[in-house]
Design a protein around this motif. Structure first.
Motif, PDB file in Angstrom:
ATOM      1  N   ASP A 152       0.830  -1.210   0.000  1.00 27.53           N
ATOM      2  CA  ASP A 152       0.000   0.000   0.000  1.00 27.53           C
ATOM      3  C   ASP A 152       0.864   1.259   0.000  1.00 27.53           C
ATOM      4  OD1 ASP A 152      -2.221  -1.632   0.043  1.00 27.53           O
ATOM      5  OD2 ASP A 152      -2.545  -1.436   2.205  1.00 27.53           O
ATOM      6  N   TYR A 153       1.940   1.247   0.807  1.00 27.38           N
ATOM      7  CA  TYR A 153       2.855   2.384   0.852  1.00 27.38           C
ATOM      8  C   TYR A 153       3.475   2.622  -0.529  1.00 27.38           C
ATOM      9  CZ  TYR A 153       7.319   4.786   1.603  1.00 27.38           C
ATOM     10  OH  TYR A 153       8.389   5.637   1.498  1.00 27.38           O
ATOM     11  N   GLY A 154       3.934   1.542  -1.159  1.00 27.33           N
ATOM     12  CA  GLY A 154       4.553   1.683  -2.473  1.00 27.33           C
ATOM     13  C   GLY A 154       3.579   2.167  -3.528  1.00 27.33           C
ATOM     14  N   ALA A 155       2.347   1.637  -3.491  1.00 29.23           N
ATOM     15  CA  ALA A 155       1.340   2.045  -4.471  1.00 29.23           C
ATOM     16  C   ALA A 155       0.963   3.513  -4.306  1.00 29.23           C
ATOM     17  CB  ALA A 155       0.112   1.151  -4.343  1.00 29.23           C
ATOM     18  N   GLN A 156       0.797   3.932  -3.074  1.00 25.44           N
ATOM     19  CA  GLN A 156       0.398   5.314  -2.808  1.00 25.44           C
ATOM     20  C   GLN A 156       1.474   6.316  -3.215  1.00 25.44           C
ATOM     21  OE1 GLN A 156      -0.521   5.187   1.368  1.00 25.44           O
ATOM     22  NE2 GLN A 156      -2.310   3.862   1.061  1.00 25.44           N
ATOM     23  N   ASN A 157       2.726   5.873  -3.221  1.00 21.79           N
ATOM     24  CA  ASN A 157       3.839   6.769  -3.537  1.00 21.79           C
ATOM     25  C   ASN A 157       4.427   6.525  -4.925  1.00 21.79           C
ATOM     26  OD1 ASN A 157       4.598   8.412  -0.907  1.00 21.79           O
ATOM     27  ND2 ASN A 157       4.022   6.360  -0.234  1.00 21.79           N
ATOM     28  N   GLY A 158       3.738   5.724  -5.727  1.00 17.26           N
ATOM     29  CA  GLY A 158       4.175   5.491  -7.100  1.00 17.26           C
ATOM     30  C   GLY A 158       5.493   4.747  -7.217  1.00 17.26           C
ATOM     31  N   LEU A 159       5.756   3.837  -6.275  1.00 18.29           N
ATOM     32  CA  LEU A 159       7.046   3.141  -6.236  1.00 18.29           C
ATOM     33  C   LEU A 159       6.963   1.691  -6.693  1.00 18.29           C
ATOM     34  CD1 LEU A 159       8.187   4.421  -2.718  1.00 18.29           C
ATOM     35  CD2 LEU A 159       8.786   5.392  -4.951  1.00 18.29           C
ATOM     36  N   ILE A 160       5.750   1.207  -7.015  1.00 14.60           N
ATOM     37  CA  ILE A 160       5.549  -0.210  -7.292  1.00 14.60           C
ATOM     38  C   ILE A 160       5.764  -0.521  -8.761  1.00 14.60           C
ATOM     39  CG2 ILE A 160       3.834  -2.067  -7.366  1.00 14.60           C
ATOM     40  CD1 ILE A 160       4.791  -1.591  -4.592  1.00 14.60           C
ATOM     41  N   ASN A 161       6.533  -1.566  -9.015  1.00 13.03           N
ATOM     42  CA  ASN A 161       6.675  -2.166 -10.343  1.00 13.03           C
ATOM     43  C   ASN A 161       6.000  -3.533 -10.265  1.00 13.03           C
ATOM     44  OD1 ASN A 161       7.474  -3.456 -12.672  1.00 13.03           O
ATOM     45  ND2 ASN A 161       9.644  -3.543 -12.130  1.00 13.03           N
ATOM     46  N   LEU A 162       5.023  -3.789 -11.110  1.00 18.72           N
ATOM     47  CA  LEU A 162       4.224  -5.011 -10.986  1.00 18.72           C
ATOM     48  C   LEU A 162       4.991  -6.272 -11.359  1.00 18.72           C
ATOM     49  CD1 LEU A 162       0.765  -3.758 -12.295  1.00 18.72           C
ATOM     50  CD2 LEU A 162       1.537  -4.076  -9.936  1.00 18.72           C
ATOM     51  N   THR A 163       6.166  -6.138 -11.987  1.00 24.69           N
ATOM     52  CA  THR A 163       6.980  -7.308 -12.313  1.00 24.69           C
ATOM     53  C   THR A 163       7.716  -7.762 -11.059  1.00 24.69           C
ATOM     54  OG1 THR A 163       7.280  -6.513 -14.570  1.00 24.69           O
ATOM     55  CG2 THR A 163       8.791  -8.231 -13.793  1.00 24.69           C
ATOM     56  N   MET A 164       7.273  -8.896 -10.471  1.00 24.09           N
ATOM     57  CA  MET A 164       7.833  -9.345  -9.200  1.00 24.09           C
ATOM     58  C   MET A 164       8.927 -10.388  -9.365  1.00 24.09           C
ATOM     59  SD  MET A 164       4.600  -9.462  -6.594  1.00 24.09           S
ATOM     60  CE  MET A 164       3.501 -10.434  -7.612  1.00 24.09           C
ATOM     61  N   ALA A 165       9.020 -11.002 -10.554  1.00 21.95           N
ATOM     62  CA  ALA A 165      10.011 -12.064 -10.751  1.00 21.95           C
ATOM     63  C   ALA A 165      10.329 -12.181 -12.223  1.00 21.95           C
ATOM     64  CB  ALA A 165       9.486 -13.393 -10.219  1.00 21.95           C
ATOM     65  N   ASP A 166      11.466 -12.793 -12.523  1.00 21.67           N
ATOM     66  CA  ASP A 166      11.798 -13.064 -13.918  1.00 21.67           C
ATOM     67  C   ASP A 166      11.100 -14.349 -14.370  1.00 21.67           C
ATOM     68  OD1 ASP A 166      13.207 -15.187 -12.877  1.00 21.67           O
ATOM     69  OD2 ASP A 166      15.180 -14.337 -13.243  1.00 21.67           O
ATOM     70  N   ASP A 167      11.424 -14.812 -15.559  1.00 23.99           N
ATOM     71  CA  ASP A 167      10.736 -15.974 -16.112  1.00 23.99           C
ATOM     72  C   ASP A 167      11.080 -17.274 -15.403  1.00 23.99           C
ATOM     73  OD1 ASP A 167       9.429 -14.420 -17.947  1.00 23.99           O
ATOM     74  OD2 ASP A 167      10.912 -14.739 -19.538  1.00 23.99           O
ATOM     75  N   ALA A 168      12.053 -17.242 -14.509  1.00 21.71           N
ATOM     76  CA  ALA A 168      12.422 -18.454 -13.774  1.00 21.71           C
ATOM     77  C   ALA A 168      12.025 -18.379 -12.304  1.00 21.71           C
ATOM     78  CB  ALA A 168      13.930 -18.712 -13.895  1.00 21.71           C
ATOM     79  N   GLY A 169      11.299 -17.332 -11.922  1.00 30.03           N
ATOM     80  CA  GLY A 169      10.823 -17.243 -10.547  1.00 30.03           C
ATOM     81  C   GLY A 169      11.772 -16.560  -9.588  1.00 30.03           C
ATOM     82  N   HIS A 170      12.879 -16.012 -10.079  1.00 29.08           N
ATOM     83  CA  HIS A 170      13.796 -15.291  -9.203  1.00 29.08           C
ATOM     84  C   HIS A 170      13.268 -13.880  -8.964  1.00 29.08           C
ATOM     85  CE1 HIS A 170      16.492 -18.486 -10.649  1.00 29.08           C
ATOM     86  NE2 HIS A 170      17.057 -18.358  -9.472  1.00 29.08           N
ATOM     87  N   GLN A 171      13.387 -13.442  -7.723  1.00 27.31           N
ATOM     88  CA  GLN A 171      12.885 -12.135  -7.334  1.00 27.31           C
ATOM     89  C   GLN A 171      13.505 -10.999  -8.134  1.00 27.31           C
ATOM     90  OE1 GLN A 171      13.611 -11.712  -3.144  1.00 27.31           O
ATOM     91  NE2 GLN A 171      11.448 -11.303  -2.832  1.00 27.31           N
ATOM     92  N   LEU A 172      12.662 -10.080  -8.555  1.00 24.27           N
ATOM     93  CA  LEU A 172      13.113  -8.792  -9.058  1.00 24.27           C
ATOM     94  C   LEU A 172      12.549  -7.723  -8.120  1.00 24.27           C
ATOM     95  CD1 LEU A 172      12.478  -9.173 -12.903  1.00 24.27           C
ATOM     96  CD2 LEU A 172      14.653  -9.361 -11.687  1.00 24.27           C
ATOM     97  N   PRO A 173      13.264  -6.636  -7.934  1.00 24.23           N
ATOM     98  CA  PRO A 173      12.742  -5.592  -7.052  1.00 24.23           C
ATOM     99  C   PRO A 173      11.425  -5.040  -7.608  1.00 24.23           C
ATOM    100  CG  PRO A 173      15.071  -5.252  -7.541  1.00 24.23           C
ATOM    101  CD  PRO A 173      14.595  -6.322  -8.470  1.00 24.23           C
ATOM    102  N   ASN A 174      10.356  -5.094  -6.833  1.00 25.03           N
ATOM    103  CA  ASN A 174       9.099  -4.519  -7.317  1.00 25.03           C
ATOM    104  C   ASN A 174       8.723  -3.253  -6.559  1.00 25.03           C
ATOM    105  OD1 ASN A 174       8.102  -5.687  -4.872  1.00 25.03           O
ATOM    106  ND2 ASN A 174       6.061  -5.874  -5.795  1.00 25.03           N
ATOM    107  N   ILE A 175       9.625  -2.810  -5.672  1.00 18.69           N
ATOM    108  CA  ILE A 175       9.475  -1.489  -5.054  1.00 18.69           C
ATOM    109  C   ILE A 175      10.858  -0.842  -5.050  1.00 18.69           C
ATOM    110  CG2 ILE A 175       9.662  -2.515  -2.725  1.00 18.69           C
ATOM    111  CD1 ILE A 175       7.886  -0.171  -1.756  1.00 18.69           C
ATOM    112  N   THR A 176      10.957   0.292  -5.711  1.00 15.05           N
ATOM    113  CA  THR A 176      12.232   1.003  -5.828  1.00 15.05           C
ATOM    114  C   THR A 176      12.042   2.452  -5.382  1.00 15.05           C
ATOM    115  OG1 THR A 176      11.759   1.504  -8.144  1.00 15.05           O
ATOM    116  CG2 THR A 176      13.082  -0.458  -7.699  1.00 15.05           C
TER     117      THR A 176
END
Length: 489
Positions: free
Chosen positions: A383-407
């Motif tokens: 919620d904090y990330g969404a409210q501040n425009g910090l969320i990237n909806l891509t949470m993982a790569d094609d193999a399931g490894h985490q990608l940063p979705n809040i920067t």
């Protein structure tokens, strides 16, 4: 209805389904028990739990099982949700009469999203033990609290029911393990192998903003099994699985209340076995001493950050000084610690990352896990990330490894991934840590084999992460400069 409880196949090495606290493919392959699925399965004698990832059950093999069941209960995960839906569709195609129930955090937060797919018949939000058991034995959907389903062209959301208060009435998950699972398949690098895990409580009173389970599934109300019931299940498990080397109490927080912990330790001590658990740094010396004397070997501890303001930002309810004092007490008592840290929490900068790395080295716990902050839907962090425009909806790569979705401004995806690598590198490539690993390998042949396997897995992922950082920086430098090779092939 004959019921299949499924933690579905997903990405290679992905442990993101039932009971996984950090849904992602791991640096080192590890698997946690599907504890949540095993409770209702224990209520239905003709049911079966299939935990596909650790048992290496393929997608075609899983789909073929649809022919043998009338009800599928699939535990969903945010990162694997697209795969979850596809599996439901394929199993429904194989057996059109199959009823499909989705459970788990993602569908608790967004039940409509799953029910838009005709392959999904119902959702059980939050705890689902009794609802599934009652539905499988004939109770109409309209009578089940916390259930969402399609009706008359729309979606009906039954009112939430209360949480399960009397946990002693639930079946023992270890009996379901005995019936359906191969315990040799479950491996966590810092736990002795083979191990089993079970809960002594549900829920967590702590308010950490990033933590998935209390906010979406088990709740903040802390409910306890009686110490007699826990001891009785452990006694059964030690007899049913004589090969186990450790019992892990996988509660959100095992030792939250001192009096209860002391009472439980008194019941466990006569059983003379080795166990591990989760812990907060607020636990005092007397409690830790009782835990050690009753057989406790290792604690998983969420330190998260070495920056005081970040700890306040995430409502950790603990301080840097508490963490230092707690760690010193554990070392005095000979308790091993696996420390968890997160980079990319609100307020993170390069300076706070540096502070946390230095803090971790000062703590000098036996092992660590460093994760990128993941803002999962349903959490206060999201919620904090969404409210501040910090969320990237891509949470993982094609193999399931985490990608940063809040920067954050001045801290992009590549810098966060690079920070994880620097953290691990600075921590583990120190002479004292290398010596600890070498000493283990020399003294224990099984540890030697496991350490070699883990080293290969980690170094492989480290190479791929470095490639990701390099390509991201090339892409940022201008068009057509990034290599076409994806992060994970």
């Amino acid at each position: 209805m004959r019921t299949l409880f499924l933690n579905p196949p997903s990405f290679e090495g992905f442990d993101g389904g039932a009971s996984s606290r950090w849904p992602a493919t791991r640096e080192i392959e590890s698997y946690w028990y599907p504890v949540w699925l095993c409770y209702p399965a224990g209520m239905l004698p003709d049911s079966k739990v299939v935990d596909a990832p650790p048992h290496k059950i393929s997608l075609p093999q899983t789909v073929e099982m649809a022919k043998d069941f009338e009800l599928l209960v699939l535990f969903t995960s945010s990162l694997g949700f697209r795969v979850d839906l596809k599996i439901a569709e394929m199993m429904k195609d194989t057996n059109p009469k199959l009823k499909v129930a989705f459970v788990g955090p993602p569908v608790t937060i967004e039940p409509e999203r799953a029910l838009q797919n005709p392959a999904v018949d119902l959702i059980v939000r939050r705890e689902f033990d009794y609802q599934i058991a009652r539905y499988a034995t004939g109770t109409p959907l309209e009578e089940l609290p916390g259930v969402s389903f399609r009706k008359n062209g729309g979606i009906t959301h039954n009112p939430d029911g209360g949480v399960i208060e009397n946990l002693d009435e639930l079946p023992w998950v270890t009996k379901t393990y005995k019936r359906d699972l191969d315990i040799s398949r479950y491996n966590v690098p810092f736990l002795h192998h083979p191990y089993i895990s079970l809960y002594t409580s549900r829920g967590c009173p702590a308010m950490c903003t990033f933590c998935l389970w209390p906010q979406t599934h088990s709740g903040h109300r802390w409910r306890l099994r009686s110490s007699d019931d826990v001891a009785a299940e452990v006694r059964y498990a030690l007899g049913a699985f004589p090969e186990i080397k450790e019992v892990f109490f996988d509660d959100d927080t095992f030792n939250y209340r001192k009096a209860r912990t002391l009472e439980l330790c008194a019941k466990l001590k006569p059983l003379k076995f080795t166990w591990s658990c989760t812990s907060r740094v607020t636990t005092d010396y007397e409690t830790l001493k009782a835990m050690k004397e009753s057989g406790c070997r290792l604690l998983i501890v969420g330190y998260e950050s070495g920056d005081p303001q970040i700890l306040k930002n995430i409502k950790k309810g603990a301080t840097v000084d508490m963490a230092l004092r707690f760690t010193e007490n554990c070392k005095k008592l000979g308790l091993t610690i696996h420390g968890d840290f997160i980079v990319g929490l609100p307020g993170e900068t390069q300076a706070t990352i540096r502070r946390t790395i230095d803090f971790a080295k000062r703590l000098d716990t036996e092992t660590i896990q460093v994760s990128i902050a993941h803002a999962l839907p349903g959490t206060e962090l999201y919620d904090y990330g969404a409210q501040n425009g910090l969320i990237n909806l891509t949470m993982a790569d094609d193999a399931g490894h985490q990608l940063p979705n809040i920067t954050y401004p001045g801290l992009d995806e590549a810098e966060l991934v690079d920070a994880v690598e620097r953290f691990y590198g600075e921590y583990y490539f120190r002479p004292r840590v290398i010596w600890r690993a070498v000493r283990k390998a020399i003294l224990n042949s099984s540890e030697r084999r496991r350490l070699a396997k883990e080293a290969r897995e980690y170094l492989s992922l480290r190479s791929k992460r470095k490639r990701f950082v390099r390509d991201e920086r090339k892409a940022a430098a201008g068009p057509n400069t990034a290599e076409a090779t994806p992060w994970l092939d």
